[in-house]
Write a protein that holds these residues in place. Structure first.
Motif, PDB file in Angstrom:
ATOM      1  N   THR A 239     100.910  69.652  32.281  1.00  0.00           N
ATOM      2  CA  THR A 239     100.414  70.590  33.293  1.00  0.00           C
ATOM      3  C   THR A 239     100.922  71.996  32.940  1.00  0.00           C
ATOM      4  O   THR A 239     102.079  72.154  32.573  1.00  0.00           O
ATOM      5  CB  THR A 239     100.923  70.214  34.686  1.00  0.00           C
ATOM      6  N   SER A 240     100.037  73.006  33.042  1.00  0.00           N
ATOM      7  CA  SER A 240     100.420  74.339  32.603  1.00  0.00           C
ATOM      8  C   SER A 240      99.820  75.426  33.485  1.00  0.00           C
ATOM      9  O   SER A 240      98.722  75.269  34.028  1.00  0.00           O
ATOM     10  CB  SER A 240      99.957  74.565  31.150  1.00  0.00           C
ATOM     11  N   ILE A 241     100.582  76.522  33.653  1.00  0.00           N
ATOM     12  CA  ILE A 241     100.105  77.702  34.369  1.00  0.00           C
ATOM     13  C   ILE A 241      99.445  78.636  33.365  1.00  0.00           C
ATOM     14  O   ILE A 241     100.039  78.939  32.308  1.00  0.00           O
ATOM     15  CB  ILE A 241     101.283  78.446  35.044  1.00  0.00           C
ATOM     16  N   GLU A 242      98.238  79.098  33.659  1.00  0.00           N
ATOM     17  CA  GLU A 242      97.528  79.986  32.733  1.00  0.00           C
ATOM     18  C   GLU A 242      97.552  81.427  33.259  1.00  0.00           C
ATOM     19  O   GLU A 242      96.899  81.729  34.263  1.00  0.00           O
ATOM     20  CB  GLU A 242      96.083  79.528  32.524  1.00  0.00           C
ATOM     21  N   PRO A 243      98.273  82.337  32.601  1.00  0.00           N
ATOM     22  CA  PRO A 243      98.258  83.742  33.022  1.00  0.00           C
ATOM     23  C   PRO A 243      96.879  84.370  32.827  1.00  0.00           C
ATOM     24  O   PRO A 243      96.115  83.968  31.940  1.00  0.00           O
ATOM     25  CB  PRO A 243      99.291  84.396  32.082  1.00  0.00           C
TER      26      PRO A 243
END
Length: 247
Positions: A239-243
């Protein structure tokens, strides 16, 4: 009627990370949407690293502006003579006062990661730093991101620890993995971990697998950048946060 002047802009694309590709894409999107009369040339890592090559390129192209993604270019005396300088990050040392700086909201990224794990019912948190030299631009962002994550967690009344990644060579991979695995086993469980970026998060997943820690039952991990090649080609997937580097 005289023809409108075209401006010659250099863009630092020195490393092939998704974050820098996205920054360059956002910059190019800005140019295209506004139909700016700019001619673009990308600068490679080799050109940025070699001061003589970069100085020659700037002189030969009669550069009007430059967009720096890393601290490498600031060593060039000719860079400081370019009329328009835009730099990403916090490496203002050596650049003239007219330089303009853009940055990423590391606090907001940290908040998104924390809130995501909080919604999953976690009460123990940790942050894993980028394992680079202190002068590295990524290391600076990692520290800012980590400080924000630690503060949000503690202000919310939760425990949070941090671990400094091991800046090891490939031959030290096993030693580095064992050290990280031991750190992870000492964390209170279940624990939510924010890693500086997806590549750092992948190392955490590898270390969890090495330590036989169960994901997501014992450890949950959130990365940053949404680098598809990293996030989707590991078990379990990341799971990743995308700027947002465009808006």
């Amino acid at each position: 009627m005289s023809e409108k002047k075209r401006y010659r802009i250099l863009i630092d694309s020195s490393t092939n990370t998704k974050a820098i590709r996205d920054r360059c894409s956002g910059f190019m999107n800005h140019i295209m949407e506004r139909k700016l009369p700019w001619d673009i040339q990308f600068i490679s890592y080799k050109e940025l690293q070699n001061r003589q090559i970069l100085n020659r390129l700037i002189r030969k192209w009669e550069t009007d502006g430059i967009y720096l993604n890393s601290p490498l270019g600031k060593a060039s005396s000719n860079v400081r003579e370019i009329p328009n300088i835009v730099a990403f990050g916090n490496f203002d040392d050596g650049l003239p006062s007219r330089a303009v700086y853009v940055n990423i909201d590391n606090g907001q990224i940290a908040a998104e990661a924390f809130n995501l794990m909080l919604r999953r019912g976690l009460a123990n948190f940790a942050y894993i730093h980028y394992p680079g030299p202190e002068a590295d631009g990524d290391a600076i962002h990692s520290q800012m991101r980590g400080d924000a994550f630690m503060k949000i967690a503690k202000d919310s009344g939760f425990s949070c620890v941090e671990h400094q990644g091991n800046n090891s060579t490939p031959t030290d991979w096993t030693k580095s993995m064992v050290a990280l695995a031991e750190e992870l086993k000492r964390l209170p469980q279940p624990c939510g971990i924010m890693a500086y970026n997806d590549r750092c998060a992948r190392e955490v997943i590898d270390a969890c697998n090495y330590a036989k820690l169960r994901i997501p039952e014992q450890i949950q991990i959130v990365g940053v950048d949404n680098e598809v090649d990293v996030c989707e080609n590991i078990l379990p997937q990341l799971t990743s946060i995308e700027p947002d580097f465009v808006n």
